[in-house]
Design a protein around this motif. Sequence first.
Motif, short mmCIF file in Angstrom:
data_model
loop_
_atom_site.label_atom_id
_atom_site.label_comp_id
_atom_site.label_asym_id
_atom_site.label_seq_id
_atom_site.Cartn_x
_atom_site.Cartn_y
_atom_site.Cartn_z
N THR A 76 -0.65 16.81 5.44
CA THR A 76 -1.98 16.21 5.48
C THR A 76 -2.09 15.04 6.44
OG1 THR A 76 -1.44 14.84 3.56
CG2 THR A 76 -2.56 16.94 3.14
N GLY A 77 -0.97 14.64 7.07
CA GLY A 77 -1.04 13.61 8.09
C GLY A 77 -0.66 12.21 7.64
N LYS A 78 0.09 12.10 6.57
CA LYS A 78 0.49 10.77 6.06
C LYS A 78 1.34 10.02 7.09
CE LYS A 78 2.49 12.72 2.63
NZ LYS A 78 2.14 14.12 2.88
N THR A 79 2.35 10.67 7.63
CA THR A 79 3.24 10.02 8.61
C THR A 79 2.49 9.70 9.89
OG1 THR A 79 5.10 11.23 7.67
CG2 THR A 79 5.41 10.27 9.86
N ALA A 110 0.85 -1.20 0.00
CA ALA A 110 0.00 0.00 0.00
C ALA A 110 0.88 1.25 0.00
CB ALA A 110 -0.91 0.01 1.21
N VAL A 111 0.43 2.27 -0.70
CA VAL A 111 1.13 3.55 -0.76
C VAL A 111 0.15 4.64 -0.35
CG1 VAL A 111 2.32 5.20 -2.25
CG2 VAL A 111 2.64 2.75 -2.60
N VAL A 112 0.58 5.50 0.54
CA VAL A 112 -0.23 6.65 0.96
C VAL A 112 0.44 7.90 0.42
CG1 VAL A 112 -1.15 7.93 2.92
CG2 VAL A 112 -0.97 5.44 3.04
N THR A 113 -0.29 8.66 -0.37
CA THR A 113 0.25 9.91 -0.92
C THR A 113 -0.66 11.07 -0.53
OG1 THR A 113 -0.97 9.69 -2.99
CG2 THR A 113 1.23 8.69 -2.91
N GLY A 114 -0.11 12.26 -0.57
CA GLY A 114 -0.89 13.44 -0.26
C GLY A 114 0.00 14.66 -0.17
N ASP A 115 -0.62 15.80 -0.06
CA ASP A 115 0.12 17.05 0.06
C ASP A 115 0.84 17.13 1.40
OD1 ASP A 115 -0.72 17.97 -2.41
OD2 ASP A 115 -2.52 18.93 -1.59
N CYS A 116 1.79 18.05 1.48
CA CYS A 116 2.54 18.26 2.72
C CYS A 116 1.59 18.66 3.85
CB CYS A 116 3.57 19.37 2.53
SG CYS A 116 4.84 18.96 1.35
N PHE A 173 5.50 -4.53 8.70
CA PHE A 173 5.28 -3.18 8.20
C PHE A 173 6.61 -2.50 7.98
CE2 PHE A 173 1.48 -4.15 10.61
CZ PHE A 173 0.48 -3.73 9.77
N CYS A 174 6.66 -1.70 6.97
CA CYS A 174 7.85 -0.92 6.69
C CYS A 174 7.38 0.44 6.18
CB CYS A 174 8.70 -1.62 5.63
SG CYS A 174 10.24 -0.79 5.32
N THR A 175 7.93 1.49 6.75
CA THR A 175 7.58 2.83 6.27
C THR A 175 8.84 3.49 5.72
OG1 THR A 175 7.97 3.81 8.46
CG2 THR A 175 5.72 3.11 7.94
N PHE A 176 8.68 4.23 4.64
CA PHE A 176 9.76 4.95 4.01
C PHE A 176 9.41 6.42 4.00
CE2 PHE A 176 9.86 0.73 2.13
CZ PHE A 176 11.21 0.41 2.25
N ARG A 177 10.37 7.23 4.28
CA ARG A 177 10.19 8.67 4.21
C ARG A 177 11.22 9.23 3.23
NH1 ARG A 177 9.81 9.57 10.64
NH2 ARG A 177 7.87 8.44 10.91
N THR A 178 10.73 9.95 2.26
CA THR A 178 11.65 10.53 1.28
C THR A 178 11.87 12.00 1.61
OG1 THR A 178 9.80 11.01 -0.19
CG2 THR A 178 10.97 8.94 -0.54
N PRO A 179 13.11 12.47 1.49
CA PRO A 179 13.37 13.88 1.77
C PRO A 179 12.74 14.77 0.70
CG PRO A 179 15.34 12.83 0.92
CD PRO A 179 14.30 11.75 1.09
N ASN A 180 12.49 16.00 1.06
CA ASN A 180 11.89 16.95 0.12
C ASN A 180 12.85 17.30 -0.98
OD1 ASN A 180 9.70 16.87 1.69
ND2 ASN A 180 10.04 18.82 2.68
#
Length: 80
Positions: free
Chosen positions: A53-56, A45-51, A73-80
């Motif tokens: 919006t509460g994704k993290t 699953a991928v969660v996308t949204g604007d800055c 579960f694995c979460t990835f955070r990409t830098p801006n």
Amino acid sequence: MFEPFYNFRHTPFSRDIPTDQLYMSHALIDILGRLKYAAERQWFAVVTGDCGTGKTTTAGGSLRHWNNLNSRFCTFRTPN
């Protein structure tokens, strides 16, 4: 600074929002349901949204609620 004046227990809009105190809006309930559905079936699953919006926060809250699903579960955070 203003937290005592307004009787806040936590600083609003900070990165360490307690997930157990989130407002359960219709959108949040919907995304949590979709993530749970994907996790139960061991889907990707991928969660996308604007800055902001509460994704993290949503990802962190979902992990806390579903520790008993016997899933990884694995979460990835990409830098801006």
